[in-house]
Design a protein around this motif. Structure first.
Motif, PDB file in Angstrom:
ATOM      1  N   LYS A 367     -22.614  40.942  -4.002  1.00 44.72           N
ATOM      2  CA  LYS A 367     -22.541  41.942  -5.077  1.00 44.72           C
ATOM      3  C   LYS A 367     -23.933  42.540  -5.264  1.00 44.72           C
ATOM      4  N   TYR A 390     -16.671  39.528   1.507  1.00 46.05           N
ATOM      5  CA  TYR A 390     -16.380  40.601   0.563  1.00 46.05           C
ATOM      6  C   TYR A 390     -17.696  41.152   0.039  1.00 46.05           C
ATOM      7  N   ASP A 392     -19.344  44.390  -2.617  1.00 43.96           N
ATOM      8  CA  ASP A 392     -19.037  45.498  -3.517  1.00 43.96           C
ATOM      9  C   ASP A 392     -20.185  45.683  -4.516  1.00 43.96           C
ATOM     10  N   ALA A 397     -17.584  39.318 -10.919  1.00 46.00           N
ATOM     11  CA  ALA A 397     -16.366  39.183 -11.716  1.00 46.00           C
ATOM     12  C   ALA A 397     -15.520  38.025 -11.192  1.00 46.00           C
ATOM     13  N   LYS A 398     -14.446  37.719 -11.909  1.00 45.81           N
ATOM     14  CA  LYS A 398     -13.558  36.605 -11.550  1.00 45.81           C
ATOM     15  C   LYS A 398     -13.001  36.786 -10.136  1.00 45.81           C
ATOM     16  N   ARG A 399     -12.687  38.027  -9.792  1.00 44.96           N
ATOM     17  CA  ARG A 399     -12.132  38.312  -8.467  1.00 44.96           C
ATOM     18  C   ARG A 399     -13.090  37.859  -7.348  1.00 44.96           C
ATOM     19  N   ASP A 400     -14.411  38.040  -7.572  1.00 44.55           N
ATOM     20  CA  ASP A 400     -15.408  37.635  -6.565  1.00 44.55           C
ATOM     21  C   ASP A 400     -15.385  36.126  -6.359  1.00 44.55           C
ATOM     22  N   ILE A 402     -12.803  34.187  -6.832  1.00 47.80           N
ATOM     23  CA  ILE A 402     -11.550  33.872  -6.112  1.00 47.80           C
ATOM     24  C   ILE A 402     -11.739  34.097  -4.606  1.00 47.80           C
ATOM     25  N   GLU A 403     -12.461  35.167  -4.253  1.00 49.47           N
ATOM     26  CA  GLU A 403     -12.770  35.428  -2.830  1.00 49.47           C
ATOM     27  C   GLU A 403     -13.607  34.286  -2.243  1.00 49.47           C
ATOM     28  N   GLU A 427     -16.254  35.168 -17.669  1.00 52.17           N
ATOM     29  CA  GLU A 427     -15.067  34.556 -17.048  1.00 52.17           C
ATOM     30  C   GLU A 427     -15.333  34.171 -15.596  1.00 52.17           C
ATOM     31  N   ALA A 428     -16.264  34.906 -14.945  1.00 54.84           N
ATOM     32  CA  ALA A 428     -16.640  34.576 -13.564  1.00 54.84           C
ATOM     33  C   ALA A 428     -17.455  33.280 -13.548  1.00 54.84           C
ATOM     34  N   GLU A 431     -15.034  30.405 -14.014  1.00 52.48           N
ATOM     35  CA  GLU A 431     -14.254  30.183 -12.779  1.00 52.48           C
ATOM     36  C   GLU A 431     -15.118  29.515 -11.710  1.00 52.48           C
TER      37      GLU A 431
END
Length: 604
Positions: A367, A390, A392, A397-400, A402-403, A427-428, A431
């Motif tokens: 990131k 990944y 970006d 974020a949380k999505r990162d 999860i990746e 939230e990240a 997680e």
């Protein structure tokens, strides 16, 4: 009066960036250049831009007056626009299709320390973007015996130094700068010895601290930019083109973009087109803001005031609706009407898409704050052979996370997030804690990678140690006659280690391959030890159904009973971890194993 003034046209000033290793004096040099220009001319006449400073041609000529005999030049450019933020992270944002927005660069190298990691990275970026550069060999004041002469030209100050100091400067200049440039494929020499500036990189010794050499640096820079750009020197006319340096909040006005305009003219009310992560942004300029005339040199405290138009090259803050969707590093273009804006939007988004990262199944998550720094980070990771799952722009974020978790299932060492100059959302963080995902953050690219690589090596080393600890090493022992202390349950005997290593928990076998039990404990002169190596004589206890006199005898040679999987690992992955005598013992063990079981396929 010149033709361009008569026609009302303005030549645009070249854009200059400052790069180099951290702590080599990039910021001090920029401050000195700005400070020197203030002392050389009435402060109110120096123009400050958003994210940039303009050093006018008249100031450069005044400073370089003593050098006219050595460096004769007449400037036709209005001056030089220096990007205020040093470092290649910002330079990477000054990109456009086919190269860089920057016309020229100063590479700062500490003459005493020489090339460092970020110096090489800076050169690589300059090479990729085909940006010409000169070298400021900084911190000459740190050379032992150097007597400072503040703000004087280098050549004047150099003549006033003792011969041994001059010799030391020449030695450091060659060893730490010129020779290193040669290694990178560049011819280089001290600026006053260069005959052809288009073939040889000019090196200017300076002290950003004392100001020595700054006149030459500006003179050479101005002369060279003019010469390099003589076929590309353009009038500032037509619709503006620029690149976004940063998106920020402008109090009372909403979201604004700090932009470097590298071509054309930008006016209040113009339709502008730029790119966002979710699509193109088409909007109209509500306000153009520039700093008030320069009263003092610090940019941060200076208020901005509205202007009606801005000519390239310039740094300006643009206020317009919808800019919160825009992304730093994106191009910004002026459109004549709505129809042209739609066409330009397609062009802008193609350029942003060209920066999208091709990703791997396994790899790190990246990131960054801007498209340019994301590109620089990814390029550096690729060069170092680190895969990317990944990548970006934006906060972690949380999505990162999860990746990263998905990457962990393939390769746990790459299950990390590298965050350059961005925050991590709460939230990240939660997680990441839950799944044990490590997040590396830094605002210097090479330090971010350094932290990750150090951790990565430590993890690999720890994993290796763990696996090695679990492998049974080759060992060969002989039961010493007369040293049977207990015949069974457990058998306790004195042994000499003929080769390799023995440890508690190691299974033992006879020379015919028959297993006879496991080492329980090793004692050396009454003290329990965790291993015994070749040449040692120790007492060992052997658990299992073993009876001295029936299963083993005094004088017998025993070996560690290495399982096939362990033997394969020793011969493939960890061959270099075995000593010569361990390798000899392993050969003997494999010979016994093959004799006992022809299906045992491992050979040396």
């Amino acid at each position: 009066m010149s033709a361009e003034k008569q026609s009302g046209k303005r030549l645009r000033q070249p854009i200059v960036v400052v790069l180099g290793h951290v702590d080599h004096g990039k910021t001090t040099l920029l401050d000195r250049i700005r400070g020197t220009t203030v002392t050389a001319k009435e402060p109110g006449l120096i123009t400050q831009h958003v994210g940039a400073s303009l050093v006018p041609a008249s100031v450069i000529e005044k400073l370089a007056e003593p050098l006219k005999k050595i460096i004769p030049f007449k400037l036709i450019i209005p001056g030089l626009l220096f990007i205020d933020t040093p470092g290649h992270e910002v330079f990477t944002n000054l990109r456009r299709r086919g190269g860089s927005v920057a016309d020229f660069a100063i590479l700062v190298v500490d003459i005493n320390e020489g090339f460092q990691q970020q110096t090489y990275e800076s050169i690589e970026i300059l090479r990729q973007r085909k940006v010409p550069f000169i070298v400021a060999a900084n911190k000459i004041d740190k050379i032992p015996g150097w007597k400072p002469h503040p703000n004087e030209p280098f050549l004047v100050s150099y003549q006033k130094q003792a011969p041994r100091v001059q010799e030391e400067l020449e030695r450091r200049l060659w060893d730490n700068v010129v020779a290193k440039l040669y290694e990178q494929g560049f011819q280089a020499d001290r600026f006053d010895r260069v005959k052809d500036f288009t073939r040889t990189v000019a090196v200017v010794p300076v002290s950003a601290k004392t100001g020595e050499g700054i006149p030459e640096l500006l003179a050479v820079l101005a002369g060279l930019t003019q010469r390099y750009l003589q076929h590309r020197l353009r009038f500032a006319e037509g619709p503006a083109k620029g690149v976004i340096l940063e998106i920020r909040e402008q109090p009372g006005m909403g979201t604004a973009a700090d932009v470097i305009i590298y071509d054309g003219v930008l006016r209040r009310g113009d339709i502008i087109v730029t790119g966002g992560l979710n699509g193109p942004v088409i909007t109209r300029v509500r306000a153009l803001l520039m700093p008030k005339p320069l009263q003092e040199i610090r940019v941060a405290k200076r208020e901005l005031e509205p202007v009606e138009e801005v000519y390239a090259a310039a740094g300006v803050r643009i206020v317009a609706p919808g800019l919160e969707e825009a992304v730093a590093g994106a191009p910004i273009l002026v459109a004549q009407d709505e129809e042209e804006a739609k066409k330009l939007a397609t062009h802008v988004m193609k350029e942003i898409e060209s920066l999208r990262i091709k990703t791997d199944k396994e790899g790190v998550v990246v990131k960054a704050d801007t498209l340019g720094s994301l590109e620089a980070l990814v390029e550096t990771l690729r060069r170092r052979g680190i895969p990317i799952r990944y990548a970006d722009v934006g906060p972690v974020a949380k999505r990162d996370v999860i990746e990263a978790v998905a990457s962990k299932e393939i390769n746990k060492f790459y299950a990390v997030i590298l965050a350059f100059n961005v925050k991590t959302l709460p939230e990240a963080e939660e997680e990441a804690r839950k799944h044990g995902i490590k997040i590396f953050t830094n605002n210097v690219i090479y330090r971010l990678l350094e932290d990750f690589e150090k951790w990565y090596k430590e993890q690999i080393e720890a994993e290796k140690r763990k696996e090695l600890e679990q492998l049974i090493r080759p060992g060969k022992i002989r039961i010493i006659p007369g040293y049977v202390f207990r015949r069974s349950n457990p058998a306790i005997v004195g042994v000499e280690v003929l080769g390799g290593i023995i440890k508690p928990g190691y299974p033992l076998m006879r020379e015919d391959g028959k297993r006879i039990g496991t080492i329980m404990q090793i004692q050396d002169r009454g003290k329990t030890v965790q291993e015994a190596r070749a040449g040692m004589a120790v007492a060992i206890s052997i658990k299992g159904h073993v009876l001295v006199g029936r299963h083993i005898d005094e004088g017998d040679v025993l070996y560690t009973d290495i399982p096939e999987r362990h033997a394969i690992l020793w011969l493939t992955k960890y061959k270099n971890e075995l000593s010569d005598d361990e390798m000899m013992v392993l050969k003997e063990i494999l010979k016994i194993k093959r004799k006992q079981n022809p299906a045992f396929a491992i050979t040396l």
